[in-house]
Design an enzyme around this catalytic site. Structure first.
Site, PDB file in Angstrom:
ATOM      1  N   HIS A   1      -7.191  -4.854  10.326  1.00 11.52           N
ATOM      2  CA  HIS A   1      -6.948  -4.748   8.876  1.00 11.52           C
ATOM      3  C   HIS A   1      -5.649  -5.451   8.473  1.00 11.52           C
ATOM      4  CE1 HIS A   1      -4.729  -0.566   9.298  1.00 11.52           C
ATOM      5  NE2 HIS A   1      -3.870  -1.559   9.433  1.00 11.52           N
TER       6      HIS A   1
ATOM      7  N   ASP B   1       0.815  -1.217   0.000  1.00 11.85           N
ATOM      8  CA  ASP B   1       0.000   0.000   0.000  1.00 11.85           C
ATOM      9  C   ASP B   1       0.849   1.267   0.000  1.00 11.85           C
ATOM     10  OD1 ASP B   1       0.919  -0.426   2.588  1.00 11.85           O
ATOM     11  OD2 ASP B   1      -1.055  -0.856   3.420  1.00 11.85           O
TER      12      ASP B   1
ATOM     13  N   ASP C   1      -7.503  -2.477  14.230  1.00 14.86           N
ATOM     14  CA  ASP C   1      -8.886  -2.757  13.810  1.00 14.86           C
ATOM     15  C   ASP C   1      -8.973  -4.042  12.978  1.00 14.86           C
ATOM     16  OD1 ASP C   1      -7.733  -1.977  11.406  1.00 14.86           O
ATOM     17  OD2 ASP C   1      -9.237  -0.450  10.927  1.00 14.86           O
TER      18      ASP C   1
ATOM     19  N   GLU D   1      -9.667  -1.956   5.448  1.00 15.80           N
ATOM     20  CA  GLU D   1     -10.329  -1.609   6.698  1.00 15.80           C
ATOM     21  C   GLU D   1     -11.599  -2.446   6.873  1.00 15.80           C
ATOM     22  OE1 GLU D   1      -8.472  -0.078   8.478  1.00 15.80           O
ATOM     23  OE2 GLU D   1      -7.877   1.929   7.842  1.00 15.80           O
TER      24      GLU D   1
HETATM   25  P1  PGA Z   1       2.230  -1.320  12.688  1.00 22.63           P
HETATM   26  O1  PGA Z   1       1.090  -1.315  11.577  1.00 22.63           O
HETATM   27  O2  PGA Z   1       3.183  -2.414  12.295  1.00 22.63           O
HETATM   28  O3  PGA Z   1       2.859   0.040  12.598  1.00 22.63           O
HETATM   29  O4  PGA Z   1       1.569  -1.593  13.986  1.00 22.63           O
HETATM   30  C1  PGA Z   1       0.472  -2.506  11.227  1.00 22.63           C
HETATM   31  C2  PGA Z   1      -0.654  -2.256  10.254  1.00 22.63           C
HETATM   32  O5  PGA Z   1      -1.374  -1.260  10.390  1.00 22.63           O
HETATM   33  O6  PGA Z   1      -0.836  -3.086   9.347  1.00 22.63           O
END
Ligand code: PGA
Length: 260
Positions: free
Chosen positions: A138, A67, A136, A143
């Site tokens: 994802h 992404d 959340d 999302e």
């Molecule tokens: P993080 O993000 O590794 O910074 O916790 C994970 C994500 O949002 O996929």
């Protein structure tokens, strides 16, 4: 799904890195799916160390990132282009033209997303996809509510994701609201999935991903549909798993299992 719980973030990252290195050693022209975020940082440090000290060779590898934020040019210090360059690509011998990261500044998002999907297909699909998980639930920027059949597309970020990622920006107001992201369906087509999660902030999402129902409300739960998904956790991220003892039991007996 295989659940591998290690005591610490460092141990968990070392184990996940071995999994990626094994794919590259077995298939030098492997196609790697890569993720950004705080979690895979130590995994990437291990890959860099293996490249420098053990000759892990990326010269024939191709990469696709999950992404990118819409509106951030590649040189922006919070863009995922910048993150990947700083934390991995500039330290290894991957040819620049083999790197693919969604564009956050294209003038035609629909055409770009279609091209990105086509490129993945043209190189024969992704051999191993690195994933993190959001609080959340994802994966990538899929999302809650994202179709489990979704493909690469423009996505509006959830407020919780904006708040989670605000720590990297001056304030939550500076976090982009839109992103371009591989879909859940795109991710499920990778031949192997390696998800890493650490810390107690991820414990609820991790429990729902592994032991909850498959639901678009927790897009990481789609890993339950994948034939070769490995989840690497530290003990804090694993704290809410009901079947923790069983996962440890499986790992304990794995070395003696009959070879398939
Ligand atoms: P993080 O993000 O590794 O910074 O916790 C994970 C994500 O949002 O996929």
């Amino acid at each position: 799904m295989e659940v591998i719980v290690k005591q610490t973030y460092a141990e968990m990252s070392a184990e996940a890195a071995k999994e990626i290195a094994a794919v590259i050693n077995q298939k030098p022209n492997a196609v790697l799916g890569l993720a950004t975020g705080s979690t895979p940082l130590a995994l990437y440090q291990h890959l860099v160390r293996m490249h420098k000290e053990e000759g892990l060779d990326f010269s024939q590898c191709t990469t696709f990132n999950l992404d990118e934020y819409v509106g951030l040019p590649p040189g922006h210090d919070q863009s995922y282009h910048y993150f990947m360059h700083e934390n991995l690509f500039k330290h290894i011998n991957i040819p620049r033209h083999n790197i693919h990261i969604p564009s956050g500044t294209t003038s035609n998002y629909a055409a770009f997303c279609a091209w990105y999907e086509k490129r993945i297909e043209e190189v024969g699909g992704i051999d191993v996809q690195v994933l993190g998980i959001g609080s959340d639930g994802h994966i990538a920027f899929n999302e809650p509510g994202s179709s489990l059949a979704s493909r690469t597309r423009l996505k509006t970020l959830a407020k919780v994701t904006i708040d989670d990622n605000a720590r990297f920006f001056k304030s939550a107001k500076d976090v982009p609201i839109y992103a371009i992201t591989m879909g859940v369906g795109t991710i499920l087509e990778a031949r192997k999935l390696v998800l890493v999660a650490n810390g107690k902030k991820k414990a609820d999402a991790v429990a729902q991903m592994i032991e909850g129902p498959v639901t678009s409300m927790i897009t990481a739960s789609a890993l339950q549909l994948h034939p070769d998904a490995r989840v690497f956790l530290d003990s804090e991220a694993a704290a809410k798993l009901k079947m923790r003892e069983y996962y440890d039991w499986i790992q304990e007996h794995k070395p003696n299992a009959p070879q398939v």
